[in-house]
Design a protein around this motif. Structure first.
Motif, mmCIF file in Angstrom:
data_model
loop_
_atom_site.group_PDB
_atom_site.id
_atom_site.type_symbol
_atom_site.label_atom_id
_atom_site.label_comp_id
_atom_site.label_asym_id
_atom_site.label_seq_id
_atom_site.Cartn_x
_atom_site.Cartn_y
_atom_site.Cartn_z
ATOM 1 N N GLN A 16 0.924 -1.231 -0.216
ATOM 2 C CA GLN A 16 -0.141 0.313 0.081
ATOM 3 C C GLN A 16 0.655 1.607 -0.240
ATOM 4 O O GLN A 16 0.280 2.390 -0.306
ATOM 5 N N TYR A 17 2.097 1.264 0.577
ATOM 6 C CA TYR A 17 2.291 2.467 0.705
ATOM 7 C C TYR A 17 4.343 2.469 -0.043
ATOM 8 O O TYR A 17 5.112 3.085 0.111
ATOM 9 N N ARG A 18 4.176 2.040 -1.149
ATOM 10 C CA ARG A 18 5.046 2.545 -1.734
ATOM 11 C C ARG A 18 5.011 1.910 -3.840
ATOM 12 O O ARG A 18 3.847 1.178 -3.460
ATOM 13 N N ILE A 19 5.762 2.933 -3.634
ATOM 14 C CA ILE A 19 5.768 2.302 -5.065
ATOM 15 C C ILE A 19 5.945 1.204 -6.274
ATOM 16 O O ILE A 19 7.165 0.946 -5.183
ATOM 17 N N THR A 43 18.133 -1.296 1.597
ATOM 18 C CA THR A 43 17.946 0.685 2.325
ATOM 19 C C THR A 43 19.133 1.452 2.416
ATOM 20 O O THR A 43 20.145 0.304 2.279
ATOM 21 N N GLU A 44 18.546 2.137 2.640
ATOM 22 C CA GLU A 44 19.937 3.145 2.860
ATOM 23 C C GLU A 44 19.579 4.896 4.057
ATOM 24 O O GLU A 44 18.531 4.672 3.681
ATOM 25 N N ASP A 45 20.377 4.470 4.774
ATOM 26 C CA ASP A 45 20.424 5.425 5.843
ATOM 27 C C ASP A 45 18.450 4.871 6.973
ATOM 28 O O ASP A 45 17.805 6.211 6.640
ATOM 29 N N LEU A 48 13.803 2.850 2.640
ATOM 30 C CA LEU A 48 13.406 2.101 1.913
ATOM 31 C C LEU A 48 13.423 2.062 0.190
ATOM 32 O O LEU A 48 13.012 3.350 -0.202
ATOM 33 N N VAL A 49 14.631 1.915 -1.093
ATOM 34 C CA VAL A 49 15.058 2.808 -1.781
ATOM 35 C C VAL A 49 14.662 1.313 -3.209
ATOM 36 O O VAL A 49 15.073 0.450 -2.850
ATOM 37 N N TYR A 50 14.461 2.353 -4.258
ATOM 38 C CA TYR A 50 14.742 1.516 -5.475
ATOM 39 C C TYR A 50 15.926 1.232 -6.448
ATOM 40 O O TYR A 50 16.819 2.346 -6.399
ATOM 41 N N ASN A 69 9.186 4.948 -1.525
ATOM 42 C CA ASN A 69 8.048 5.429 -0.605
ATOM 43 C C ASN A 69 7.022 6.294 -1.620
ATOM 44 O O ASN A 69 5.822 6.703 -1.792
ATOM 45 N N THR A 70 8.533 7.434 -2.037
ATOM 46 C CA THR A 70 7.211 8.545 -2.847
ATOM 47 C C THR A 70 7.760 9.246 -4.383
ATOM 48 O O THR A 70 7.353 9.418 -5.039
ATOM 49 N N GLY A 71 8.636 8.352 -4.982
ATOM 50 C CA GLY A 71 9.270 7.738 -6.044
ATOM 51 C C GLY A 71 9.928 9.042 -6.664
ATOM 52 O O GLY A 71 10.873 9.388 -7.840
#
Length: 81
Positions: A16-19, A43-45, A48-50, A69-71
């Motif tokens: 629900q909370y990620r792109i 994960t960085e710092d 959550l990242v792609y 989360n935000t794109g």
């Protein structure tokens, strides 16, 4: 052993909370056109990242880091051969 309720709750939050990975790829390709080589979730710092790896037509490989989360594009890094 984890509680099944906890796993379902986390899975629902994750969806629900990620792109999506597909959305991350489209965002990355807008910044660095080329061929997508691979997509990783990391994960960085604590974020959550792609990480989208793209090879341009000139053969240069870039890593585009996107906030899952935000794109938002967080970093574009040219990879060394």
């Amino acid at each position: 052993m984890r509680c099944p309720f906890y796993n379902n709750l986390w899975d629902n939050y994750w969806r629900q909370y990620r792109i999506s990975a597909e959305t991350a790829v489209q965002i990355a390709l807008q910044r660095v056109p080329g061929q997508v080589l691979r997509v990783e979730v990391d994960t960085e710092d604590g974020l959550l990242v792609y990480e989208v790896y793209i090879r341009t037509t000139s053969g240069i490989i870039y890593e585009v880091t996107i906030n899952a989360n935000t794109g938002e594009i967080l970093d574009v890094d040219r990879q060394n051969d």
